[in-house]
Design an enzyme around this catalytic site. Sequence first.
Site, PDB file in Angstrom:
ATOM      1  N   CYS A  76     -16.177   2.464   0.928  1.00 45.03           N
ATOM      2  CA  CYS A  76     -15.070   1.617   1.264  1.00 45.03           C
ATOM      3  C   CYS A  76     -14.973   1.757   2.575  1.00 45.03           C
ATOM      4  O   CYS A  76     -13.980   0.695   3.203  1.00 45.03           O
ATOM      5  CB  CYS A  76     -13.787   1.877   0.265  1.00 45.03           C
ATOM      6  SG  CYS A  76     -13.312   3.607   0.212  1.00 45.03           S
ATOM      7  N   ASP A 115     -17.085   7.725  -1.189  1.00 43.76           N
ATOM      8  CA  ASP A 115     -15.666   7.551  -0.774  1.00 43.76           C
ATOM      9  C   ASP A 115     -15.343   8.983  -0.221  1.00 43.76           C
ATOM     10  O   ASP A 115     -16.038   9.979  -0.413  1.00 43.76           O
ATOM     11  CB  ASP A 115     -14.597   7.260  -1.632  1.00 43.76           C
ATOM     12  CG  ASP A 115     -13.225   6.944  -1.112  1.00 43.76           C
ATOM     13  OD1 ASP A 115     -13.092   6.607   0.151  1.00 43.76           O
ATOM     14  OD2 ASP A 115     -12.263   6.709  -1.925  1.00 43.76           O
ATOM     15  N   ARG A 157       0.814  -1.345   0.059  1.00 45.22           N
ATOM     16  CA  ARG A 157      -0.116  -0.033   0.043  1.00 45.22           C
ATOM     17  C   ARG A 157       0.753   0.982   0.038  1.00 45.22           C
ATOM     18  O   ARG A 157       2.013   1.465   0.741  1.00 45.22           O
ATOM     19  CB  ARG A 157      -0.824   0.092   1.202  1.00 45.22           C
ATOM     20  CG  ARG A 157      -1.390   1.244   1.414  1.00 45.22           C
ATOM     21  CD  ARG A 157      -2.616   1.626   2.470  1.00 45.22           C
ATOM     22  NE  ARG A 157      -3.678   0.689   2.012  1.00 45.22           N
ATOM     23  CZ  ARG A 157      -4.893   1.135   2.358  1.00 45.22           C
ATOM     24  NH1 ARG A 157      -5.311   2.112   3.191  1.00 45.22           N
ATOM     25  NH2 ARG A 157      -5.984   0.696   2.055  1.00 45.22           N
ATOM     26  N   ARG A 179     -13.469  -7.757   2.764  1.00 48.28           N
ATOM     27  CA  ARG A 179     -12.241  -7.527   2.340  1.00 48.28           C
ATOM     28  C   ARG A 179     -11.234  -8.732   2.719  1.00 48.28           C
ATOM     29  O   ARG A 179     -10.227  -9.042   2.111  1.00 48.28           O
ATOM     30  CB  ARG A 179     -11.578  -6.318   3.081  1.00 48.28           C
ATOM     31  CG  ARG A 179     -12.333  -4.993   2.914  1.00 48.28           C
ATOM     32  CD  ARG A 179     -12.201  -4.447   1.471  1.00 48.28           C
ATOM     33  NE  ARG A 179     -10.679  -4.813   1.027  1.00 48.28           N
ATOM     34  CZ  ARG A 179      -9.766  -3.728   1.320  1.00 48.28           C
ATOM     35  NH1 ARG A 179     -10.171  -2.503   1.814  1.00 48.28           N
ATOM     36  NH2 ARG A 179      -8.453  -3.924   0.686  1.00 48.28           N
ATOM     37  N   HIS A 199      -7.184   0.947  -6.231  1.00 52.09           N
ATOM     38  CA  HIS A 199      -7.526   0.154  -5.289  1.00 52.09           C
ATOM     39  C   HIS A 199      -8.189  -1.136  -5.543  1.00 52.09           C
ATOM     40  O   HIS A 199      -9.422  -1.353  -5.336  1.00 52.09           O
ATOM     41  CB  HIS A 199      -8.343   0.996  -4.204  1.00 52.09           C
ATOM     42  CG  HIS A 199      -8.293   0.285  -2.867  1.00 52.09           C
ATOM     43  ND1 HIS A 199      -7.630  -0.669  -2.491  1.00 52.09           N
ATOM     44  CD2 HIS A 199      -8.947   1.033  -1.622  1.00 52.09           C
ATOM     45  CE1 HIS A 199      -7.918  -0.725  -1.075  1.00 52.09           C
ATOM     46  NE2 HIS A 199      -8.596  -0.286  -0.701  1.00 52.09           N
ATOM     47  N   GLN A 224     -10.120  -3.811  -3.072  1.00 49.48           N
ATOM     48  CA  GLN A 224     -11.341  -3.182  -2.411  1.00 49.48           C
ATOM     49  C   GLN A 224     -12.380  -3.537  -3.468  1.00 49.48           C
ATOM     50  O   GLN A 224     -13.618  -3.889  -2.886  1.00 49.48           O
ATOM     51  CB  GLN A 224     -11.218  -1.811  -2.258  1.00 49.48           C
ATOM     52  CG  GLN A 224     -12.351  -0.905  -1.921  1.00 49.48           C
ATOM     53  CD  GLN A 224     -12.714  -1.135  -0.534  1.00 49.48           C
ATOM     54  OE1 GLN A 224     -11.825  -1.157   0.480  1.00 49.48           O
ATOM     55  NE2 GLN A 224     -14.085  -1.604  -0.064  1.00 49.48           N
TER      56      GLN A 224
HETATM   57  N1   CP Z   1     -11.056   0.567   2.687  1.00 44.81           N
HETATM   58  C1   CP Z   1      -9.619   0.509   3.012  1.00 44.81           C
HETATM   59  O1   CP Z   1      -8.837   0.335   2.176  1.00 44.81           O
HETATM   60  O2   CP Z   1      -9.465   0.572   4.365  1.00 44.81           O
HETATM   61  P1   CP Z   1      -8.227   0.951   4.881  1.00 44.81           P
HETATM   62  O3   CP Z   1      -7.594   2.159   4.528  1.00 44.81           O
HETATM   63  O4   CP Z   1      -8.599   1.027   6.558  1.00 44.81           O
HETATM   64  O5   CP Z   1      -7.235  -0.252   4.666  1.00 44.81           O
HETATM   65  N1  NVA Z   2      -9.464   7.146  -1.682  1.00 43.57           N
HETATM   66  C1  NVA Z   2      -9.257   6.589  -0.334  1.00 43.57           C
HETATM   67  C2  NVA Z   2      -9.589   5.503  -0.016  1.00 43.57           C
HETATM   68  C3  NVA Z   2      -9.324   4.753   1.498  1.00 43.57           C
HETATM   69  C4  NVA Z   2      -9.588   3.364   1.314  1.00 43.57           C
HETATM   70  C5  NVA Z   2      -7.940   7.035  -0.073  1.00 43.57           C
HETATM   71  O1  NVA Z   2      -7.007   6.742  -0.680  1.00 43.57           O
HETATM   72  O2  NVA Z   2      -7.655   7.641   0.957  1.00 43.57           O
END
Ligand code: CP
Ligand code: NVA
Length: 347
Positions: A277, A233, A110, A316, A137, A140
């Site tokens: 998400c 989101d 990540r 997830r 993502h 997700q």
């Molecule tokens: N939805 C999601 O990816 O959550 P986190 O940022 O907590 O991993």
């Molecule tokens: N778009 C958001 C998703 C978090 C899971 C971010 O990147 O912060």
Amino acid sequence: MKTRIDMHGKGLMKLYDITDEEFIYLIDLADELKKKKKAGIKGNLLERKNIALVFEKMSTRTRCAAGVAAADEGGRAEYLSSREIHLGGKESVADTARVLGRMFDGILFRGYKHETVEKLQKYSGVPVWNGLTDESHPTQVLADLMTVREAFGRLKGLKLVYAGDGRNNVANSLMVGCAKAGVHFVNCTPPELSPQQDLIDGAEEIAARNKCTISIVHNIETAVAGANVIYTDVWVSMGEESKFAERLKLLRPYQVNMKVMQKTGNLEKNKIIFLHCLPAFHDKNTEITSDIGALEVTNDVFEAPFSKVFDEAENRVHTIKALFVAALGPAKNVVKSSIVRKAVKRK
Ligand code: CP
Ligand code: NVA
């Protein structure tokens, strides 16, 4: 004839990289693995497999889902914050990738740049999964569409409307995921936040073969008519914090509230679900919203019976597990969902 799906050794950079059949196969496998877990069966499909979780950005769901997924099937996940390893600082990403590839069987990453996850894949020699970058993502969206299928029993022909920051990682992946699953995708966003044209073109090509459509629209009230899924989101993604004031101004009209849900025309018919998400700003109960209150979704929508956000969060685990099992499971073609089905039956 049904094609045999073999994803052994395969990671996931972007949803574009897997076939439409592989996308659905992963959701099928996640369904089976979910049943297996609910039946209390201890798995061993990831026995002696070690998975590195290399994280530059914060995470609750992705990190925990990966840890639980590995443990459920007898494997092990190790969390490596980029602040505590040499990634890209004292050591090049390519060197770190080669070291991790000698020790681990797979890497979930990540972070910020998509280039980093690609380098990890190129140099590590083991499957690498993209657990969110600035651009996409993908893991997700597997959970999102699994949740949609659980709610409606099908995917093809449904209409999903994403309202909010139309060019963020989640919106980009959702557009491709819906196209692969035959779900009509509407991205409702201000013109300033429309997705890149090349991404729209790519998704439209996939949508055409699956008989669904991709639309980018700007008026939320007309966009949501007939929707089965309303998705939003955060308005400011990780790494974009300096844009907070600007985004609030641009995105206020795109807030998902009860009026928007009513406009779908599907609320009374129970033909609508809400997804996010997470994490979500739905109330005054976070440090960031203690003064301003709900942002992208109001609390009544978030807490409503049609809100499936916690099913989505749970999924997830099952979908990340499906990715791990498909890539690292016992042997080529052994990871058919039928072996999981048999295990559930035996119980
Ligand atoms: N939805 C999601 O990816 O959550 P986190 O940022 O907590 O991993
Ligand atoms: N778009 C958001 C998703 C978090 C899971 C971010 O990147 O912060």
